[in-house]
Each structure stands twice: as structure tokens, then as C-alpha cells.
Design a protein around this motif. Sequence first.
Motif, PDB file in Angstrom:
ATOM      1  N   GLY A 197       0.812  -1.214   0.000  1.00  0.00           N
ATOM      2  CA  GLY A 197       0.000   0.000   0.000  1.00  0.00           C
ATOM      3  C   GLY A 197       0.842   1.260   0.000  1.00  0.00           C
ATOM      4  N   ASP A 198       1.786   1.339  -0.940  1.00  0.00           N
ATOM      5  CA  ASP A 198       2.742   2.455  -0.943  1.00  0.00           C
ATOM      6  C   ASP A 198       2.427   3.529  -1.982  1.00  0.00           C
ATOM      7  OD1 ASP A 198       3.356   1.079  -3.245  1.00  0.00           O
ATOM      8  OD2 ASP A 198       5.465   0.723  -2.750  1.00  0.00           O
ATOM      9  N   TRP A 199       1.146   3.622  -2.403  1.00  0.00           N
ATOM     10  CA  TRP A 199       0.759   4.621  -3.402  1.00  0.00           C
ATOM     11  C   TRP A 199      -0.129   5.672  -2.754  1.00  0.00           C
ATOM     12  CZ3 TRP A 199       1.727   6.738  -7.911  1.00  0.00           C
ATOM     13  CH2 TRP A 199       0.733   7.390  -8.624  1.00  0.00           C
ATOM     14  N   SER A 200       0.344   6.908  -2.649  1.00  0.00           N
ATOM     15  CA  SER A 200      -0.443   8.004  -2.090  1.00  0.00           C
ATOM     16  C   SER A 200      -0.089   9.285  -2.822  1.00  0.00           C
ATOM     17  CB  SER A 200      -0.173   8.175  -0.591  1.00  0.00           C
ATOM     18  OG  SER A 200       1.119   8.714  -0.378  1.00  0.00           O
ATOM     19  N   MET A 201      -1.001  10.270  -2.779  1.00  0.00           N
ATOM     20  CA  MET A 201      -0.762  11.517  -3.485  1.00  0.00           C
ATOM     21  C   MET A 201       0.339  12.348  -2.837  1.00  0.00           C
ATOM     22  SD  MET A 201      -2.109  12.070  -6.338  1.00  0.00           S
ATOM     23  CE  MET A 201      -1.791  10.342  -6.679  1.00  0.00           C
ATOM     24  N   ARG A 377      -5.401  19.244  -4.372  1.00  0.00           N
ATOM     25  CA  ARG A 377      -5.577  19.572  -2.950  1.00  0.00           C
ATOM     26  C   ARG A 377      -4.245  19.553  -2.221  1.00  0.00           C
ATOM     27  NH1 ARG A 377     -10.080  15.952  -3.765  1.00  0.00           N
ATOM     28  NH2 ARG A 377     -12.029  17.143  -3.847  1.00  0.00           N
ATOM     29  N   GLU A 378      -3.420  18.568  -2.526  1.00  0.00           N
ATOM     30  CA  GLU A 378      -2.091  18.491  -1.903  1.00  0.00           C
ATOM     31  C   GLU A 378      -1.280  19.754  -2.209  1.00  0.00           C
ATOM     32  OE1 GLU A 378      -0.540  16.185  -0.002  1.00  0.00           O
ATOM     33  OE2 GLU A 378      -2.107  14.642   0.022  1.00  0.00           O
ATOM     34  N   LEU A 379      -1.499  20.318  -3.396  1.00  0.00           N
ATOM     35  CA  LEU A 379      -0.760  21.511  -3.813  1.00  0.00           C
ATOM     36  C   LEU A 379      -1.373  22.795  -3.264  1.00  0.00           C
ATOM     37  CD1 LEU A 379      -0.172  20.367  -7.474  1.00  0.00           C
ATOM     38  CD2 LEU A 379       1.666  21.071  -5.920  1.00  0.00           C
TER      39      LEU A 379
END
Length: 513
Positions: A197-201, A377-379
Motif C-alpha cells: 500500500g505504498d501509493w499516495s498523493m 488539494r495536496e498543492l
Amino acid sequence: MSHQTVIVLDFGGQYNQLIARRVRECGVYCEVKPYTTPLEELKAMNPIGIIFTGGPNSVYEKNAPHVDPAIFTWGVPVLGICYGCQLMAHTLGGQVTAAQDDSAREYGKTVTYYDPSCRLFQNLPSCGVSWMSHGDYMAKVPEGFALVAHSDACPNVAIADEARGFYGVQYHPEVNHTENGIRMIRNFLYEVCGAAGDWSMGDYLRNAVTAIRERVGDGKVLLALSGGVDSSVCAALLAEAIGKQLTCVFVDHGLMRKDEGDEVEAAFAKWDLNFIRVDAETRFLLKLAGVSEPEHKRKIIGEEFIRVFEEEAKKIGRVDFLAQGTIYPDVIESGAGDAAVIKSHHNVGGLPDYVDFKEIIEPLRLLFKDEVRQLGRELGLPEYLVMRQPFPGPGLAIRVIGDLTKEKLDTLREADAIYRQEIAAAGEDQNINQYFAVLTNTRSVGVMGDGRTYDYTLALRAVTTSDFMTADWARIPYEVLDKISTRIVNEVSGINRIVYDITSKPPATIEWE
């Protein structure tokens, strides 16, 4: 960027992108590849698992899509969905035939019984509804496989060889109609493939910024900013990475919704970049004067946009990179091979010849639309931009039926703004996927005060959809429609009648033109 990877091998299924999105929603990175991809190329990706999609063919047909049988001796777990299940059975010694009677064919919602001792169904209910779509039948299951799910009509709805990590399901776990389908996919990823589960924004953003800086170096990047979600997030990501080395050209053609041009400009005030806003409203309206045919409008707007962008680019001089907001569905749909080609996209595969640049850069080309929104959103982009609804390239030009004038566009802008305000105030924006107003070219008699009017009819459109390929008209409460109608007729001059479009797609399209 280094992530565990799952490969979705595409056999022409209509849900190929949806499968990939489901995998990523589970926190696992994946890529869609055509079934013709050589085995060595797949091995080089070092996947932890492979998923075969559905497809329109029958595996026993002469020219049906197949895979290199060596894929089953590689040691990587495989999940076959629908056609993928039948392909697995056929390749490994089973027998697939056309269903001999209607009872063996299954389409739509079907009550299905699962074996919870199978890792695919671990910790899930033993009965539920699944979404079937198959006319072929596994008459013989390959050696080593057990039957792990059945329906009243079909004894082999799912098969499994747990020792080798091979699973096949005749239904579609990726669609919402299948109860616990996403949990089944998650079980395959985590219980069978050992996903971390190593995929995140958040991780994607950090890695993308580093990769952009390394690639661009001290070069200059040029981006045509439309104000849509993809180009805006692309601009924000590049601005975060390289700042003043980025020039964004925002062509304001006067065909946007109320205040949108100002909102786009304000959204980028936090970054130190070169932001050029070109006021081209008069220029576009002169070109569009007297034009009523929608395709002609589109052509004029597209060509004029290129001309304006070209002129601005020439003022800048040579740049090293031309940036584009290409996203992953564009890449998949523009792929090569008989399974992957759906449609061509203008920003994939062909480089424009009107800008002097060395290379093209597409920092979003691995992301789906929902992931692009997450990255926005992260940006720190404002929510009104991140969640901006689909908006046609020609803008309001195709939401004004017939010929265009600034007066008509301003009238539509005001009415559309009221519509959007009231939908949001009622909380209906959470239930509707797209909603907008259309200024028709129909005029009718009305009475306002003591006077007779002869003004335009405004149509309201609102739909609910999961994929925009089909859509149902939204059931907006009457009291909300009443408030919208009352406000528009009283506050916007030139409109004396409001109608609500209750046509689904098909037979209608979402847009009117």
C-alpha cells in the motif's frame, strides 16, 4: 518513482480504466498495458500481480486475444475478470464454450454464493449480488483449480488455484453493482500479492517535484492554461517544482462562466511564476459573429486559441519544454493495438508545430482524474478549481444556442451563476455530477408587472453519472427549482421562461450542442 506495481492487462474490456482506478484506490500503483505487450517488457516492470480485464471476444475464436502461456509459469499471481477468467481457463487446459441455453448466460445483477475460505473472499459475506456479463461457459475447469463461487444458474462463477495464486471470476468486481467487489480486489492485492500500500498523493507529489526539477534543470517551460482541472493542477505542480522557469499563458476568450477568469488568476497568486493573461474576448467574438452552427463555433474557437497562444509564445522566444495536462485515460485511449485504441486525443501522440521547443513534458500522464483532483488539494489549489465541473473547450459558446453576442453571453453568465449558487445552497451539489444553464434561441410571450415581454427561454440541465458515458437527469426538489426560477426571472433581464431538461443520456447528450 518507485512503487510496487500491478499490471492491468487489457483485452478490450469496457471497464479497463475502472479496474485500474479500483487498484489505486486500494493504495497500490498500477498501469494498464495492451495484451500484446511482450512478456519481457512486463517482467521488466517487476509487478507483484497481474489482472486480466474483460473483453468482447470469445476465447475459442480463431483470432481471439491471447497471452504468452509463459505468463503462468512466471510465479506472479493473476486475477482474471470475465474474459480474463475464461482466457485463464482456456490457456491452462480447461474448456470454454458458448452457453448452450439461456440459463447458462448471465447478464446484470445476479445473486452469487462465495466460499469464504478462499483468500479472494476472506472476511466477506458468503452471499451477495454480483454484476454478470458473459455468454460463454466454462464447460471444464483446468486441473488444480477449485470452484469457489457459484450462482443458481452457473456452478463455476469463480475458480481458484490458491497454490499458484491464480483466480478467475466471471463477474465484474470493479463495478459498484457488485457487492463487496472492491474488497475482493483488495483481498487479491493484499492477501494474495502481498501489497504494502505504498501509493499516495503525498508521496507522488514529493517524487514528482524531484523528477521535474531533475528533468528540467535550468530550462524554461511553457504551458497553455485553460483553467480546467487538468491544466490548473499541471500548472500548480510545475510552479511548485520550478517557479519562475514556468510561463503560463491563460487565454481569456470571454466564453467562461461568471468570475472564472479572475478565479483562475487568483488561484496562482501564491506561486512565483510568469502568469500571462490574454484578454481576447473582443477578438473571439468578432470571429464568432453571426455563426450559429455548433461545430463551426468549435472550429473557430480552437483555431483562434492556437493563433493567440502562438503569438504569445513567439513573444517569449525559445522554450525548452512545452507542458501539457495529459492524464492517464488520455494515454490509455490513445494507445496502439486493437484492444487499446478507443479514441485519439489532441494532446497525445502529436506535437504542435507552432511553438519552438525541444521536448514535451506531461507531469500528470500517470494519474486518473480523481487522482489529479487529490494532487490539486495536496498543492493547495482552492476547492472551486479542484472540483470544477466538466466544462466544454468552447465554453459558453455552445451553451448559447444560435448566434453569439456579448449580451447573450452576459445574460447566460448571470443566470448560470444563480443556478449554481442555489444548487450549492441547497446541498444538491453533492448529489449532482454536472449542472449548467443553456440560453436557448426560443423567445416567448410573458407578463412581468403590467407589461408584456417577449424574451428568451432558459433551460436548466443537471445529471447524475458515474462515468459520463451514460447519465440520468437529476431529481432536483421542486422547491429548489422554484427558487432558482424565481431568482433568474426577477434578477436577469432578457429571460422570462425557465424549463428543466428531464432527458437522460442516451437518447440525449449531456450538453445541448
